[in-house]
Design a protein around this motif. Structure first.
Motif, PDB file in Angstrom:
ATOM      1  N   LEU A   7       0.822  -1.208   0.000  1.00  9.58           N
ATOM      2  CA  LEU A   7       0.000   0.000   0.000  1.00  9.58           C
ATOM      3  C   LEU A   7       0.859   1.263   0.000  1.00  9.58           C
ATOM      4  N   ASP A   8       2.008   1.239   0.675  1.00 10.87           N
ATOM      5  CA  ASP A   8       2.919   2.391   0.652  1.00 10.87           C
ATOM      6  C   ASP A   8       3.431   2.647  -0.766  1.00 10.87           C
ATOM      7  N   ASN A   9       3.817   1.559  -1.476  1.00 10.34           N
ATOM      8  CA  ASN A   9       4.314   1.716  -2.842  1.00 10.34           C
ATOM      9  C   ASN A   9       3.226   2.235  -3.774  1.00 10.34           C
ATOM     10  N   ILE A  10       2.008   1.709  -3.623  1.00  8.83           N
ATOM     11  CA  ILE A  10       0.901   2.164  -4.473  1.00  8.83           C
ATOM     12  C   ILE A  10       0.621   3.646  -4.201  1.00  8.83           C
ATOM     13  N   THR A  11       0.589   4.016  -2.921  1.00  9.52           N
ATOM     14  CA  THR A  11       0.356   5.423  -2.560  1.00  9.52           C
ATOM     15  C   THR A  11       1.455   6.317  -3.111  1.00  9.52           C
ATOM     16  N   SER A  12       2.705   5.853  -3.007  1.00  8.76           N
ATOM     17  CA  SER A  12       3.836   6.633  -3.513  1.00  8.76           C
ATOM     18  C   SER A  12       3.720   6.827  -5.017  1.00  8.76           C
ATOM     19  N   ASN A  13       3.306   5.793  -5.744  1.00  6.85           N
ATOM     20  CA  ASN A  13       3.136   5.912  -7.193  1.00  6.85           C
ATOM     21  C   ASN A  13       2.053   6.929  -7.538  1.00  6.85           C
ATOM     22  N   ILE A  14       0.955   6.881  -6.781  1.00 11.36           N
ATOM     23  CA  ILE A  14      -0.134   7.825  -7.047  1.00 11.36           C
ATOM     24  C   ILE A  14       0.345   9.265  -6.836  1.00 11.36           C
ATOM     25  N   ALA A  36      -8.412  -2.814  -6.756  1.00 11.05           N
ATOM     26  CA  ALA A  36      -7.915  -2.166  -7.968  1.00 11.05           C
ATOM     27  C   ALA A  36      -7.757  -0.672  -7.686  1.00 11.05           C
ATOM     28  N   PHE A  37      -6.608  -0.108  -8.097  1.00 13.73           N
ATOM     29  CA  PHE A  37      -6.338   1.328  -7.985  1.00 13.73           C
ATOM     30  C   PHE A  37      -6.146   1.854  -9.399  1.00 13.73           C
ATOM     31  N   GLU A  38      -6.897   2.883  -9.760  1.00 12.82           N
ATOM     32  CA  GLU A  38      -6.834   3.428 -11.121  1.00 12.82           C
ATOM     33  C   GLU A  38      -6.755   4.946 -11.061  1.00 12.82           C
ATOM     34  N   ASN A  39      -5.878   5.516 -11.905  1.00 14.38           N
ATOM     35  CA  ASN A  39      -5.718   6.974 -11.934  1.00 14.38           C
ATOM     36  C   ASN A  39      -5.275   7.425 -13.316  1.00 14.38           C
ATOM     37  N   GLU A  40      -5.481   8.693 -13.573  1.00 13.00           N
ATOM     38  CA  GLU A  40      -4.996   9.292 -14.816  1.00 13.00           C
ATOM     39  C   GLU A  40      -3.538   9.695 -14.619  1.00 13.00           C
ATOM     40  N   ILE A  41      -2.717   9.446 -15.629  1.00 13.63           N
ATOM     41  CA  ILE A  41      -1.282   9.733 -15.522  1.00 13.63           C
ATOM     42  C   ILE A  41      -1.049  11.222 -15.788  1.00 13.63           C
ATOM     43  N   GLN A  42      -0.297  11.870 -14.888  1.00 18.84           N
ATOM     44  CA  GLN A  42       0.012  13.294 -15.034  1.00 18.84           C
ATOM     45  C   GLN A  42       1.121  13.483 -16.057  1.00 18.84           C
ATOM     46  N   GLU A  43       0.992  14.510 -16.888  1.00 21.40           N
ATOM     47  CA  GLU A  43       2.043  14.815 -17.844  1.00 21.40           C
ATOM     48  C   GLU A  43       3.283  15.269 -17.089  1.00 21.40           C
ATOM     49  N   LYS A  44       4.434  14.747 -17.489  1.00 23.02           N
ATOM     50  CA  LYS A  44       5.679  15.038 -16.776  1.00 23.02           C
ATOM     51  C   LYS A  44       6.177  16.434 -17.124  1.00 23.02           C
ATOM     52  N   THR A  45       6.444  17.180 -16.087  1.00 25.08           N
ATOM     53  CA  THR A  45       7.006  18.523 -16.291  1.00 25.08           C
ATOM     54  C   THR A  45       8.498  18.546 -15.996  1.00 25.08           C
ATOM     55  N   GLU A  46       8.970  17.510 -15.270  1.00 23.92           N
ATOM     56  CA  GLU A  46      10.396  17.389 -14.968  1.00 23.92           C
ATOM     57  C   GLU A  46      10.740  15.918 -14.811  1.00 23.92           C
ATOM     58  N   GLN A  47      12.037  15.642 -14.781  1.00 22.51           N
ATOM     59  CA  GLN A  47      12.485  14.256 -14.665  1.00 22.51           C
ATOM     60  C   GLN A  47      12.076  13.666 -13.319  1.00 22.51           C
ATOM     61  N   THR A  48      11.372  12.523 -13.353  1.00 26.94           N
ATOM     62  CA  THR A  48      10.995  11.827 -12.121  1.00 26.94           C
ATOM     63  C   THR A  48      11.634  10.460 -12.102  1.00 26.94           C
ATOM     64  N   ASP A  49      11.818   9.913 -10.910  1.00 23.53           N
ATOM     65  CA  ASP A  49      12.480   8.622 -10.769  1.00 23.53           C
ATOM     66  C   ASP A  49      11.547   7.498 -11.226  1.00 23.53           C
ATOM     67  N   SER A  50      12.157   6.434 -11.697  1.00 18.22           N
ATOM     68  CA  SER A  50      11.416   5.308 -12.273  1.00 18.22           C
ATOM     69  C   SER A  50      10.646   4.550 -11.200  1.00 18.22           C
ATOM     70  N   THR A  51       9.518   3.966 -11.623  1.00 17.76           N
ATOM     71  CA  THR A  51       8.704   3.164 -10.697  1.00 17.76           C
ATOM     72  C   THR A  51       8.868   1.674 -10.921  1.00 17.76           C
ATOM     73  N   CYS A  52       9.775   1.270 -11.786  1.00 19.85           N
ATOM     74  CA  CYS A  52       9.880  -0.162 -12.122  1.00 19.85           C
ATOM     75  C   CYS A  52      10.206  -1.006 -10.895  1.00 19.85           C
ATOM     76  N   VAL A  53      11.038  -0.495  -9.992  1.00 17.87           N
ATOM     77  CA  VAL A  53      11.417  -1.276  -8.823  1.00 17.87           C
ATOM     78  C   VAL A  53      10.239  -1.449  -7.882  1.00 17.87           C
ATOM     79  N   GLY A  54       9.484  -0.365  -7.661  1.00 16.74           N
ATOM     80  CA  GLY A  54       8.337  -0.451  -6.772  1.00 16.74           C
ATOM     81  C   GLY A  54       7.292  -1.428  -7.265  1.00 16.74           C
TER      82      GLY A  54
END
Length: 441
Positions: free
Chosen positions: A353-360, A384-402
């Motif tokens: 749940l922490d990882n999902i919250t962090s991704n959101i 199920a957790f569903e959200n619209e993806i925000q357009e990136k305005t700056e470089q953000t760290d990858s979520t692949c590990v989470g």
């Protein structure tokens, strides 16, 4: 594994094989003995055959008398010779006087009223003794030996048939065992795609099916391990790329600060702030990597006792919704609590749940609602957790590990994790196996 049908066990098959072989041997014995007896009755047990045998033994007796110079009174020698022949009886007459009876020695030298010619069922032949000529009547059980020969031959033939049928049935099982041994050798050589032959429904087929299941499980395990290795390599590669950006930025700004290449204190504070943000990003990435290394290891976990699905997750999801609401997100919750029980590992669920919250927080557009709903698929229950993806305005760290950590933790709890990304929306589903499910829900 399929259990062996008792009606098809090797023990019962062997009993059936022996019974069938014995029955076939018995039928063969009766048939051969009957056929042999019929042949003897029709081709050997005839007057002509009997006369030939009588003549043969008379000549043989005459030869014996001549060689030993026997007379009428030499009954002991004659009786010994008749006994040696086994299948004949002899009477010797001198006129009307019975001189020798092989069946009843007491009747010797007794004068009888009957004439020799009256024994029409006996064939008499003249025999020359040392003290004169006498008439010898002879008869025998010549076909008796043939009947014995036929009986013995039929017995031997039926026994051979019994052995052949039994060995043929056993040979089929031995051939199957040899084939399994060969196929096991192929598997030992590493050819896990070779399918074990499964024949029948006895103990051997159960063993073969178990070996083939073991082959499939071992092949799947190797495939999973290879997939994990590929995922780990991919994760490390992506993590290296994610770490390279903040490290490069930190080195760049520290070099600027070391050389004093800044205009004023405001620019100095800006550079220090960028160094701080990149350092925090590096810390977060390394924390994710550490978590990933923990959950992707081979260490097994112990699941807690089954508890009510609603009692386990109601408070956790309420806190998650409350936290996201405080951070400016709108929450659309659709909860349907069914009467079912699941087993979890609390520490893993908290991390998930922490990882999902962090991704959101990092990637979701706060202007659109975040949808959270319960999910039931077959004998699985989850969210199920569903959200619209925000357009990136700056470089953000990858979520692949989470996301990979979530997947690994769910697998260790016997569940599953799936992610979907379509038309600018992101969805993650997590499912736990149900221990008990109410039919009326």
């Amino acid at each position: 594994m399929t259990r062996t049908n008792k009606g098809h066990s090797i023990y019962l098959q062997l009993i059936l094989l022996l019974t069938v072989a014995a029955a076939a041997a018995g039928i063969a014995f009766v048939a051969l003995d009957t056929a042999g007896t019929w042949l003897i009755d029709n081709y050997y047990d005839t007057p002509e055959f009997n006369r030939k045998k009588d003549s043969f033994y008379i000549e043989k007796m005459q030869q014996y008398i001549d060689e030993n110079q026997l007379g009428y009174e030499d009954a002991a020698e004659l009786r010994a010779w008749v006994k040696e022949q086994q299948v004949i009886s002899v009477r010797i007459y001198k006129g009307n006087t019975l001189m020798f009876n092989s069946d009843n020695p007491e009747q010797q030298s007794i004068e009888e009223d009957a004439q020799v010619e009256e024994y029409d069922w006996i064939t008499f032949y003249p025999v020359e003794f040392a003290d004169g000529t006498a008439m010898a009547g002879i008869w025998g059980w010549y076909v008796y030996q043939l009947y014995n020969y036929v009986w013995v031959a039929a017995l031997i033939a039926s026994f051979v048939l019994f052995l052949l049928l039994t060995l043929t049935g056993i040979r089929r099982k031995m051939a199957y065992i040899a084939r399994l041994s060969t196929e096991i050798g192929i598997l030992e050589g590493g050819s896990l795609d070779y399918e074990i032959t499964v024949k029948g429904r006895d103990e051997l087929s159960t063993l073969a099916r178990g070996l083939d299941d073991m082959r499939l499980n071992f092949r799947n395990m190797i495939a999973r391990e290879a997939e994990m290795v590929r995922e780990n390599q991919k994760t490390i590669t992506e993590m290296s790329h994610d770490l390279r950006t903040p490290v490069t930025s930190i080195l760049l700004y520290t070099e600027i600060l070391k050389k004093g290449n800044y205009a004023d204190q405001e620019q100095l504070a800006e550079y220090l702030d960028k160094i701080d943000r990149n350092a925090r990003r590096m810390k977060q990435l390394t924390d994710h990597l550490f978590e990933y290394s923990l959950v992707s290891g081979g260490q097994e976990i112990t699941l807690e006792e089954p508890e009510s699905y609603e009692e386990l997750f109601y408070d956790l999801l309420s806190e998650t919704c409350s936290f996201l609401g405080q951070r400016g997100f709108q929450i659309e919750a659709q909860m349907e609590w069914r009467s079912t029980r699941v087993r979890i590992h609390t520490e893993y669920v908290a991390r998930i749940l922490d990882n999902i919250t962090s991704n959101i927080l990092k990637y979701a557009n706060p202007q659109t609602p975040v949808k959270i709903s319960t999910l039931y698929i077959g004998k699985m229950a989850g969210f199920a957790f569903e959200n619209e993806i925000q357009e990136k305005t700056e470089q953000t760290d990858s979520t692949c590990v989470g996301l990979q950590s979530i997947k690994n933790m769910m697998q260790k709890m016997g569940g599953s994790s799936q992610t979907y990304q379509l038309d600018g929306r992101f969805r993650i589903e997590i499912l736990f196996p149900c221990e008990q499910e109410a039919s009326g829900s």
